[in-house]
Design a protein around this motif. Structure first.
Motif, short mmCIF file in Angstrom:
data_model
loop_
_atom_site.label_atom_id
_atom_site.label_comp_id
_atom_site.label_asym_id
_atom_site.label_seq_id
_atom_site.Cartn_x
_atom_site.Cartn_y
_atom_site.Cartn_z
N ILE A 86 106.19 57.65 38.17
CA ILE A 86 106.13 58.50 39.56
C ILE A 86 105.34 59.93 38.37
CG2 ILE A 86 106.84 59.84 40.93
CD1 ILE A 86 108.64 57.98 41.61
N PHE A 87 106.08 59.93 37.22
CA PHE A 87 105.69 61.23 36.74
C PHE A 87 104.67 61.17 35.80
CE2 PHE A 87 110.32 62.18 37.00
CZ PHE A 87 110.24 63.31 37.89
N VAL A 88 104.46 60.36 34.78
CA VAL A 88 102.63 60.49 34.74
C VAL A 88 101.45 60.54 36.14
CG1 VAL A 88 101.46 58.24 33.52
CG2 VAL A 88 103.62 58.93 33.48
N LEU A 89 102.17 59.86 37.13
CA LEU A 89 100.90 60.20 38.04
C LEU A 89 101.23 61.45 38.67
CD1 LEU A 89 101.64 57.16 40.89
CD2 LEU A 89 99.84 57.48 38.77
N THR A 90 102.24 62.22 39.07
CA THR A 90 102.06 63.37 38.84
C THR A 90 101.31 64.59 38.37
OG1 THR A 90 104.59 63.26 39.56
CG2 THR A 90 103.58 65.41 39.31
N ILE A 91 101.66 64.57 36.94
CA ILE A 91 100.70 64.56 35.11
C ILE A 91 99.11 64.82 35.86
CG2 ILE A 91 100.22 65.34 32.68
CD1 ILE A 91 103.16 66.74 34.53
N ALA A 92 98.59 63.55 36.46
CA ALA A 92 97.58 62.79 36.23
C ALA A 92 96.82 63.60 37.29
CB ALA A 92 98.01 61.30 36.15
N ALA A 93 97.62 63.50 38.90
CA ALA A 93 97.19 64.87 39.28
C ALA A 93 96.77 65.65 39.54
CB ALA A 93 98.49 64.30 40.87
N ALA A 94 97.94 66.43 38.47
CA ALA A 94 97.71 68.12 38.37
C ALA A 94 96.32 67.92 37.21
CB ALA A 94 98.84 68.36 37.47
N GLU A 95 95.92 66.93 36.38
CA GLU A 95 95.47 67.05 35.18
C GLU A 95 94.41 66.88 36.03
OE1 GLU A 95 95.61 65.35 31.65
OE2 GLU A 95 97.15 66.55 30.38
N ALA A 96 94.02 66.09 36.85
CA ALA A 96 93.22 65.83 37.33
C ALA A 96 92.52 66.69 38.67
CB ALA A 96 92.95 64.23 38.43
N ALA A 97 93.60 68.10 38.51
CA ALA A 97 92.45 68.96 39.87
C ALA A 97 92.36 69.90 38.92
CB ALA A 97 94.11 69.23 40.98
N LEU A 98 93.40 70.37 38.30
CA LEU A 98 92.65 71.47 36.72
C LEU A 98 91.69 70.83 36.53
CD1 LEU A 98 95.87 72.54 35.54
CD2 LEU A 98 94.63 73.87 36.66
N ALA A 99 91.03 69.61 35.80
CA ALA A 99 90.26 68.99 35.10
C ALA A 99 88.13 68.66 35.86
CB ALA A 99 90.05 67.79 34.48
N LEU A 100 88.96 69.15 37.37
CA LEU A 100 88.04 69.19 37.92
C LEU A 100 87.26 70.92 38.81
CD1 LEU A 100 89.13 66.07 40.41
CD2 LEU A 100 87.40 65.24 39.06
N GLY C 311 107.72 69.95 39.92
CA GLY C 311 107.55 70.88 41.02
C GLY C 311 106.78 71.79 40.64
N ILE C 312 107.41 72.45 40.23
CA ILE C 312 106.36 74.55 39.39
C ILE C 312 105.00 73.20 38.59
CG2 ILE C 312 106.82 75.43 37.01
CD1 ILE C 312 110.03 75.30 37.62
N ILE C 313 105.03 72.20 38.06
CA ILE C 313 103.94 71.94 37.13
C ILE C 313 102.72 71.56 38.24
CG2 ILE C 313 102.14 69.96 36.10
CD1 ILE C 313 104.68 69.63 34.33
N LEU C 314 102.69 70.78 39.30
CA LEU C 314 102.69 70.78 40.81
C LEU C 314 101.78 72.44 41.04
CD1 LEU C 314 103.49 67.79 41.87
CD2 LEU C 314 101.75 68.38 40.97
N LEU C 315 102.78 73.51 41.78
CA LEU C 315 102.68 74.86 41.74
C LEU C 315 101.76 75.45 40.70
CD1 LEU C 315 103.43 77.32 43.64
CD2 LEU C 315 104.95 77.37 41.73
N MET C 316 101.88 75.24 39.77
CA MET C 316 100.90 75.19 38.52
C MET C 316 99.36 75.21 38.53
SD MET C 316 99.12 75.43 35.21
CE MET C 316 99.76 73.57 35.30
#
Lengths: 123, 773, 358, 553
Positions: A86-100, C311-316
């Motif tokens: 789950i957290f890997v997906l979270t990070i993947a999503a966050a990274e994708a948002a930033l990378a894109l 949560g913090i990471i997503l906010l960031m």
């Protein structure tokens, strides 16, 4: 509610049958696929020039790790691996948002997605 | 005042008691109320230095840096005084500032730790030194505030001044040899900075360089000595180190006895360090040149305080010098070297014309006295002479400085005369006179008592006869050259020629007017002159000790720990009965383990001593008389002869026959006629016996030749090797550099390949280890 | 049954030959100028990895430890679509093939009965992230001007250093698979270490019990030994695998009995055996927890802080995306830049100053 | 503090203690996060004076976080390196303050200046508030790394440390090279993250748990590895996992083979951001490595005092190559930022020596490699910030950053303070006694020797010699040379914060020397491997450690 949940140290679905035998051959099947996806991701990152596709390749590497985590999670009969995914997906999503966003920023500047065009800093 | 001081003295402080306080673990040496305050002293000094440095950065042009430093050092002096008055004289205290080096290895047991903290070891020796370091420091800083006014590097001067006091405090108070070494190097550095203060003057720069290099030679000895002490004893902390040594025998921290070559190597190495710092033959050559620095610096560092660091070192480490395996070889060398230095410098001083330089050689000569005192086993005498010398030499220097300041840098005694009769120079003259009396050893001055103490002890010590005679002769010479200066410069016809350092307002040579000193200089001179007299009074404090106030202080310190000089004079067979036959050379002397505490005057020789040990008596007579009694008169005689000679040769024709000379002009005196009769000797003496030239020939020329040879080798072989070695990394870099191609995927490729290679290595290791697969 | 070593899992020679074949296939499948044998490459890769899977399957069959047969299908799809991601010259197709990889991975999750993660993967990855990718690809491949069209399409139609990359990638694969195979034997050991800890864990059943019972249990009892393994005798007596027995340590026995008796729905849970103060409770299987519940419990109970950090990471990340997007606005509006220029500040122009970094 | 407020509320049940314990030692992070949110909001204010408080608020937040970290000495139950958390968090907050000061005027300088001259403020034009928020996010992540007791947590914390830095690099200047640096950093960072994620997956696979440390004898990775220790070697999958994780994390610490990005990114990013990169992700990487390896333990090898052989060899190779590559490549550079980047690579190699040496016998810092690493991080933080800050303080009249050695020639003459900062920090980086860097390197040396790693220590010494070539250029240039033409055209940037950061760092490099013993002992205490906690089965109350007294700090 927190207090009662905290009692539950490690919920285990023993209801589910033990899908991996003791030998681990079936587990290895999944690990092999996982490693293959990881290697393909590396190859893709090296051979492709389009920055978006390159990042897709890193996503594939993340995905490979996810597959391995789920397999191990099932093998060890606990849910920690799945939670990890789950957290890997979270990070993947966050990274994708930033990378894109970054890729688009770069595209606006140079009007190209070719990563090799960004090679002024060197040495 | 005296009563007040007396009441503060320890009533009876036996050496044995002092020893007992050392034998306790260092933790037992609790910080006394007074000692704890001493932590503030170096702090204040360094604060003053930092403040000055900041002002230097901000280019402050006022006298603010001076007041900062004067203020902090004055407060430091007050703290020292308060601390001293609170010190109850019961041996050493340790004031812990903070942990500095504290390493341990292995099990951390005996010999497996290295501790050197910023802690201060306060015993009589440290108190004595700190009192005059801070006291004189404050006075001289005050003097310098006026003296240095208007100089470009005002803040720089006071920054270095503060740093010097800090370093000196570390040196004197440090509770371990490493902190002592830190202070030792610190004072060396400050000395270097201050000698080279006028860095635009080539002589100053050369002098600074000379001082630095010569001091390095000594410092190497000290550093090696400290290493050797640590290796041998396993500790560098006084509180641990000194209890290991008793009765001339030593053990290390693990309890193994120590003997063999280290017992003489350690004192000899320490001695080398002391020779460098305290300008002893043959390392004295830097000190006269050091007079290129500003006069307050000469007064403070090169006369009163820093140069006595060597005396301090030997006094502090005296137990190490008395190891019986070493048979006190080091101390004998110290004694003879002191003797040679004293004589040599005095002869040179006689022939000089630059008054500051004369004072410099007199300092060297007096340091020789102190070392001779140490060499003949009287730490008290040496320390007392340090103490008195600090005052009268500071007085002399500052008076000379005032003259120099007032006459635009003129220092030649042939071009100055009759200051007494010029307006505004009375205080300087009086101060100078008092200083000269002290230096010449005129009876009932401080210098007289301290010199006597050394001379008397010299005749008692087995190896001291020659030393005693030479020192006695030197005392006469000293009196002569001292009063030569006084008679030439301060009395007689009022004549002067200005020097070449004109102040801005003195554009016109023909209208030169000397500047009489201002209030600060006068005040300082007055205080110092009074202090000289008070210093003499301390000799009478606690007469039952026989060694005056200083002796009382020292009986409480490591300098008196083994108390080897107790074998004569004030010795008393006592209930402690800790008498050990100590083999010194061929003569066997009986040291007692304590300095005298009998009820007699120090110089009244104990009657039953003769019966007790005849041989020791034989070694210890002055022409068959008791040196302690006789020396009062003999040394006074020598001093007066010297003064009379000076008066005859250099004195002016005075009213009512007060002066027996006939000098009527500044430049010439009767002595001029005498000179040709002595042949080339005065010229040789004037040229410092060509020692500098000798060094130049023996050391510098061969060194130059050797260095040229090495330079050739260096050019061809070493440089070649270095070039090859230096080019290797560059070649490697050029080979690696293409990996930094700047292309994203290229970097990723590098990462992937690196990952794969590392994993292969791991795989192989794992398979090897596992033996399967 | 001996732990599998590298040799036992597969014939190493054959395995590495097949991997080499796969490498050749990937190299062939890499796009290059002119006619590239991409289809042949794909077939070779399929054959190679199919061969490896068959090799593993044979070994699994021997050991009686075989994954679900559908696994082979989805594994091959995942690998081949993964290959297509890295070889298709058009980024849009690459992204769509990646969705296919995700879907087949998700199917594999399902085969492992990780239902929650399977669907989460589809929803989050395929549904959200990849769509974003597609949007951006569409956005970024719009040719801003006519003459740029050609350059846009050209650069990614040939692979960059395919041989080196393939070599590195397959060397990595060889090491990874080799190390993992080597470690399968030790994994057995570590699993045996795990097992007791799994069994000593406390039962999850509280989470699905009605609140009232939870309260009663909290007040009256604490779980003692967690899930009890059925004994050999129980299994021989026809132990119902759908039933699970749990042990409770009763602290307030009276209250516990009273609490449970008042609710008739839990009569079936009443203790069958009583050992002193410890009560064994047998529950029907449907009272056990599902995969989603298990994940949920683990997530909340074991990793609450990780949840916060995520949560913090997503906010960031949101903030970061916004900031990066703002930069585009700024760059896009030339008049603003011009305005700044007139204010006398050297505004960065596009011609970047390149350092003399040699 | 929060812990003391919350504990009575929840203390009734045992179950809440674990949660509370974690919340209790997260107070610094909470404080930082609250500051982050504040900064984000303040950054949107249209009032310039309010926006200008951002650095002040950030510094205050860091100060509070540092204070909380210093006072809150609770430790993670079962963690081998019990004291690492409070020590590191305090250190992070302390070094964070000059870093924040250094950032002043970094982003959107032109726009902010234009606003100052009367252009109406448009909150979507200026990213300064967000930029500080990213900085604080990253520091929060770094602190969370230090608090990690779980692989998931560690993974997330590492990502929280890195992700904001990617954005910071990209937006740090409007120049194309910043964006190039951003894309390189981000993409390669993602590959690195994938590698260590795969490693974490393998560790989980080998042990069956993600818990790194657990008290009360509960099952954790540490106990699983301890079981492996009985066999004398780590299981292969665990080895693979740890090594993949280390290599992945090598990206963060800029170690071979993941070092390639370093010079490009440091050059491309604005100088303050480069300083940030050289400290924050690097520290995070070392924390991650220390935590992972403390779970593995230094109980393997023939004498039971080293890492498992495969891991030791890997780290050995990485350390040796990292030092060598960093130093030799720096030799060829003319650009100071690239020199400092390569030197940053080399310093990572030095620190890895301490990691390999391990905690030693726990006696003193001299043999404790981990303590040496922690101490070195402290030293490196100050001297590195100082060196970068000097570059950040100066600019050409065109507004460009200074770059080459030419630019700092005779700096001591033209700008006394900055020149001396450069000299002191470079001398400290070189390891000249008695500056702080010397002590840092000394402890690495001694720990390496006491661990018997003579060859590696020899390489370390050799590399220190090579490093002298370029550091001496940084020392001699400002100190001895006459200012050149390019140096005369420089001006000081109008940001006081940068000068303060430079001065503070340089002063620390000198003024901390008397306290080396205190600091090193604190690092030693923090990095002393505590023996496995007494295995109490029913003592959940034993989990909350009584706060250690601060006497020894």
């Amino acid at each position: 509610m927190i207090t009662s949940l905290a009692h539950i140290a490690e919920p285990v679905t023993t209801v589910a049958p033990d899908i991996f035998g003791d030998v681990g051959v079936s587990l290895y099947h999944y690990l092999f696929v996982s490693a293959t996806l990881f290697a393909l991701g590396v190859i893709g990152f090296l051979t492709r020039r389009n920055m978006i596709v390159m990042f897709l390749c890193t996503e594939m590497m993340f995905q490979a790790a996810g597959l391995a985590l789920i397999a191990f999670s099932k093998y060890h009969l606990n849910h920690s691996g799945e939670v990890f995914v789950i957290f890997v997906l979270t990070i993947a999503a966050a990274e994708a948002a930033l990378a894109l966003a970054l890729v688009v920023l770069l595209f606006r500047r140079r009007e190209t997605l070719n990563a090799e065009d960004w090679a002024l800093l060197r040495g | 005042m005296l009563d007040g001081l007396t009441s503060l003295m320890p009533i009876t402080t036996l050496a044995a008691d002092a020893a007992a306080s050392y034998t306790g673990s260092k933790d037992a040496l609790a910080s006394g109320a007074g000692s704890g305050l001493m932590v503030l002293v170096p702090l204040l000094a360094i604060l003053g230095a930092i403040a000055s440095a900041l002002m230097l950065c901000f280019k402050v042009r006022t006298k603010l840096p001076a007041w900062g430093v004067v203020g902090t050092i004055a407060v430091a002096f007050v703290i020292t005084l308060v601390g001293f008055l609170n010190w109850n004289g019961d041996g050493a205290h340790i004031a812990h500032a903070f942990e500095w080096i504290n390493a341990s290895w292995g099990s951390g047991g005996a010999g497996e730790t290295f501790t050197a903290n910023f802690s201060f070891y306060m015993d009589g020796l440290s108190w004595l030194w700190m009192l005059f370091v801070t006291g004189l420091g404050a006075l001289i800083a005050l003097y310098a505030s006026e003296y240095m006014a208007g100089d470009k590097g005002y803040a720089r001067f006071f920054g270095a001044f503060g740093l010097f006091v800090f370093s000196m405090a570390c040196l004197v108070m440090g509770d371990n040899l490493v902190l002592l070494y830190l202070g030792w190097e610190g004072v060396g550095l400050c000395s270097y900075l201050l000698i080279g203060y006028f860095y635009t003057k080539p002589e100053a720069v050369a002098a600074a360089k000379k001082a630095f290099i010569v001091n390095r030679i000594g410092d190497v000895g000290l550093a090696l000595g400290i290493f050797l002490i640590y290796i041998t004893f396993g500790t560098v902390e006084y509180a641990e180190l000194f209890p290991l040594i008793s009765d001339g025998h030593a053990v290390n921290v693990a309890g193994d006895p120590i003997s063999g070559w280290v017992t003489w190597a350690i004192p000899c190495l320490l001695m080398l360090g002391a020779f460098g710092k305290s300008a002893q033959f043959p390392l004295y050559v830097w000190l006269p040149d050091a007079m290129e620095g500003p006069t307050p610096v000469s007064a403070l560092i090169h006369a009163a305080t820093m140069v006595t660091a060597g005396v301090y070192l030997i006094a502090r480490c005296f137990p190490l010098f008395t190891l019986s395996d070493g048979s006190m070889i080091a101390l004998q060398v110290v004694g003879y070297v002191g003797m040679v230095t004293a004589l040599l410098a005095a002869t040179i001083g006689m022939a000089q014309f630059d008054i500051k330089r004369i004072m410099a050689y007199s300092t060297v000569s007096q340091l020789g006295y102190m070392f001779a005192g140490l060499g003949v086993l009287t730490t008290t005498g040496a320390a007392f002479h340090v103490f008195t010398h600090a005052f009268f030499k500071a007085t002399l220097f500052l008076a000379c400085g005032a003259v120099m300041h007032g006459f635009a840098g003129q220092l030649d005694l042939r071009k100055l005369s009759g200051l007494w009769s010029q307006p505004g120079w009375r205080i300087v003259t009086i101060a100078m006179f008092i200083g000269c009396l002290n230096l010449a050893g005129v009876p009932f001055t401080a210098g007289y008592f301290s010199k006597d103490m050394i001379l008397a002890e010299a005749f008692i010590t087995p190896w001291g006869q020659l030393i005693g005679w030479v020192l006695l002769f030197t005392a006469g010479l000293t009196a002569y050259y001292t009063f030569r200066v006084f008679f030439r410069v301060f009395v007689g016809p009022a004549q002067y020629e200005p020097g070449d350092e004109h102040h801005a307002e003195d554009h016109d040579h023909s209208h030169f007017h000397p500047h009489p000193p201002g209030w600060a200089i006068n005040a300082v001179l007055a205080i110092l002159a009074v202090a000289c007299l008070v210093a003499a009074a301390t000799y009478f404090v606690k007469p039952d000790e026989g060694k005056g106030w200083v002796g009382g202080l020292l009986s409480d310190s490591s300098a008196a720990y083994v108390s080897p000089h107790g074998h004569h004079g004030d010795d008393h067979p006592d209930d402690h009965g800790a008498e050990h036959a100590l083999r010194i050379g061929d003569a066997e002397v009986i040291p007692a383990s304590h300095p005298g505490h009998d009820g007699e005057d120090g110089h009244s020789h104990d009657d039953d001593h003769a019966e007790k040990d005849e041989r020791a008596m034989k070694a210890g007579t002055f022409l068959g008389m008791d040196p302690h009694k006789v020396m009062y008169y003999v040394s006074a005689l020598f001093g007066l002869v010297g003064i009379l000679a000076a008066a005859f040769l250099h004195g002016p024709k005075g009213p009512a026959g007060l002066f027996i000379g006939n000098r009527t002009e500044a430049a010439h005196s009767r002595a001029d006629k005498l000179l040709p009769m002595l042949g080339p000797i005065p010229t040789w003496a004037q040229n410092k016996w060509y020692v500098d030239e000798f060094y130049n020939m023996v050391i510098r020329v061969p060194l130059l030749v050797v260095s040229h040879i090495f330079h050739l080798i260096d050019k061809t072989l070493v440089d070649g090797a270095v070039t090859v070695a230096g080019s290797l990394p560059k070649t490697l870099a050029k080979a690696i550099r293409p990996t930094q191609s700047g292309v994203l995927q290229g970097y990723a490729g590098g990462m992937a390949v690196g990952l794969v290679l590392l994993l292969f290595v791991v795989w192989i290791v794992v398979i090897r280890a596992g033996g399967v697969g | 049954m001996g732990p599998p070593t590298l040799h036992e899992l597969f014939n190493p020679v054959l395995f590495y030959v097949l991997l080499t074949l796969g490498a050749v296939g990937v190299a062939l499948a890499s796009p290059r100028k002119g006619v590239s044998p991409q289809i042949i490459g794909g077939l070779v890769v399929g054959a190679a990895f199919g061969g490896v899977l068959v090799l593993l399957g044979i070994r699994g069959n021997e050991a009686g430890d075989l994954p679900n047969l559908y696994f082979y299908v989805f594994a091959l799809i995942a690998i081949l679509s993964g290959l297509r991601v890295i070889t298709h010259p058009k980024p849009v197709y690459a992204a769509i093939y990646f969705i296919l990889t995700i879907l087949s991975s998700s199917a594999m999750y399902l085969l492992m009965q990780a239902e929650f993660m399977a669907f989460a993967l589809i929803i989050i990855y395929a549904g959200a992230i990849l769509i974003t990718y597609l949007f951006v690809i569409m956005l970024a491949t719009q040719a801003p001007s006519e003459e740029k069209v050609a350059s846009l399409e050209g650069y990614d139609s040939t692979a960059r250093e395919p041989l080196t990359a393939t070599l590195a990638g397959f060397a990595l694969l060889a090491v990874l698979t080799g190390m993992m195979a080597h470690g399968m034997s030790d994994l057995q050991d570590s699993r045996q270490v795990i097992r007791p800890s799994v069994h000593s864990l406390e039962a999850p059943i509280l989470g699905v019990l009605p609140n009232k019972v939870i309260r009663e249990f909290e007040q009256a009892a604490v779980f003692d030994h967690g899930i009890a393994e059925p004994t050999v005798e129980e299994v021989n007596d026809g132990f119902d695998a759908n039933l699970r027995t749990m042990a409770f340590k009763i602290e307030d026995r009276e209250r516990f009995d009273h609490g449970l008796e008042t609710d008739t729905r839990f009569r079936s849970m009443l203790p069958e055996t009583i050992h002193g103060d410890t009560v064994l409770v047998t529950l029907p299987a449907e009272r056990g927890i599902t995969n989603a519940e298990g994940v949920g419990f683990t997530l909340i109970a074991k990793h609450p802080m990780a949840l916060e950090i995520a949560g913090i990471i997503l906010l960031m990340a949101m903030l970061g995306a916004v900031v990066l997007a703002r930069k585009q606005i700024e760059l896009g509006e030339d008049e603003k830049a011009a305005q700044l220029r007139t204010l006398g500040q050297g505004f960065d122009d596009d011609v970047a100053h390149v350092g003399g970094g040699m | 503090m929060i812990q003391t407020i919350l504990t009575p509320m929840f203390a009734e049940t045992d179950a809440s203690t674990e949660m509370l314990e974690k919340l209790g030692f997260l107070t610094p992070e909470i404080a930082l996060f609250v500051t982050t949110c504040l900064v984000m909001i303040i950054g949107l204010s249209s009032s310039r004076s309010i926006r200008d408080t951002i650095p002040i608020v950030s510094v205050i937040g860091l100060g509070v976080a540092g204070f909380l970290a210093y006072t809150n000495q609770s430790t993670i139950a079962g963690a081998a390196l019990g004291g690492i958390m409070p020590f590191l968090k305090t250190l992070i907050a302390i070094v964070g303050i000059p870093l924040v000061l250094l950032m002043s005027g970094t982003v959107d300088r032109d726009y902010e200046n234009a606003v100052a001259r009367g252009l109406p403020f448009d909150s979507i034009r200026s990213n300064r508030g967000e930029f500080y928020a990213f900085l604080l996010f990253s520091l929060t992540g770094l602190m969370l790394c230090a608090s990690a007791d779980d692989l998931i947590w560690l993974f997330l914390a590492l990502e929280l440390t890195s992700l904001p830095t990617y954005v910071m690099v990209s937006i740090s200047s409007g120049k194309a090279k910043s964006q190039e640096a951003g894309i390189k950093y981000f993409f390669l960072g993602a590959v690195g993250a994938a590698i260590f994620l795969y490693g974490f997956a393998m560790i989980y696979g080998a042990t069956g748990t993600t818990v790194l440390f657990a008290g009360d004898g509960e099952y954790s990775i540490t106990t699983a590895f301890a079981a492996d220790l009985a066999d004398g070697a780590l299981s292969p999958i665990a080895t693979l996992g740890v090594i993949l994780a280390i290599i992945g994390v090598c990206f963060k610490i800029a170690a071979v083979p993941m070092h390639f990005y370093t010079p490009d990114v440091y050059e491309g990013a604005a100088t303050p951001v480069s300083a940030f990169l050289a400290f924050v992700p690097k520290t995070a990487g070392f924390v991650a490595i220390l935590l992972l390896l403390s779970a593995v333990g230094w109980g393997f090898g023939a004498e039971g005092t080293s890492l498992p052989e495969p891991i030791r060899i890997t780290l050995w190779i990485i350390a040796a190559l990292t030092m060598t590559f960093g130093n030799v490549l720096a030799l060829l550079q003319q650009n100071i930022k690239r020199v400092l980047a390569y030197s940053s690579v080399a310093h990572s190699g030095y620190m890895l020596v301490g990691v390999i040496a391990g905690p030693g016998d726990g006696g003193s810092i001299a043999s404790n490699g981990l303590g040496a690493v922690l101490f070195y991080i402290l030293c490196y933080g100050f001297m590195n910030v100082g060196a970068f800050a000097v570059l950040a303080c100066l600019e050409r009249s065109s507004g460009d950053e200074i770059e080459t050695f030419e630019d700092i020639r005779g700096l001591c003459e033209t700008n006394r303070v900055l020149g001396w900062v450069m000299v002191l920090c470079s001398a400290s980086l070189l390891g000249l006694p008695p500056l702080l860097g010397f002590w840092g390197k000394l402890y690495l040396f001694t720990s390496g020797i006491s661990a018997g790693e003579y060859a590696l220590v020899a390489i370390l010494g050799l590399n220190s010699a090579i490093a002298a070539f370029y550091y001496l250029k940084l020392i001699a240039g400002p100190l001895l040379d006459e200012p050149g033409e390019s140096a005369k055209g420089l001006r000081e940037t109008p940001y006081v914060g940068r000068v303060i950061a430079a001065t503070v760092s340089a002063v620390s490099v000198v003024a901390l020397v008397p306290f080396v013993n205190v600091l090193a002992n604190a690092a030693n205490d923090a990095a002393t491997v505590t023996p496995a906690q007494a295995q109490t089965l029913d003592g959940s109350e034993a989990k909350i450690e009584s706060p250690r007294s601060d006497d020894d700090a």
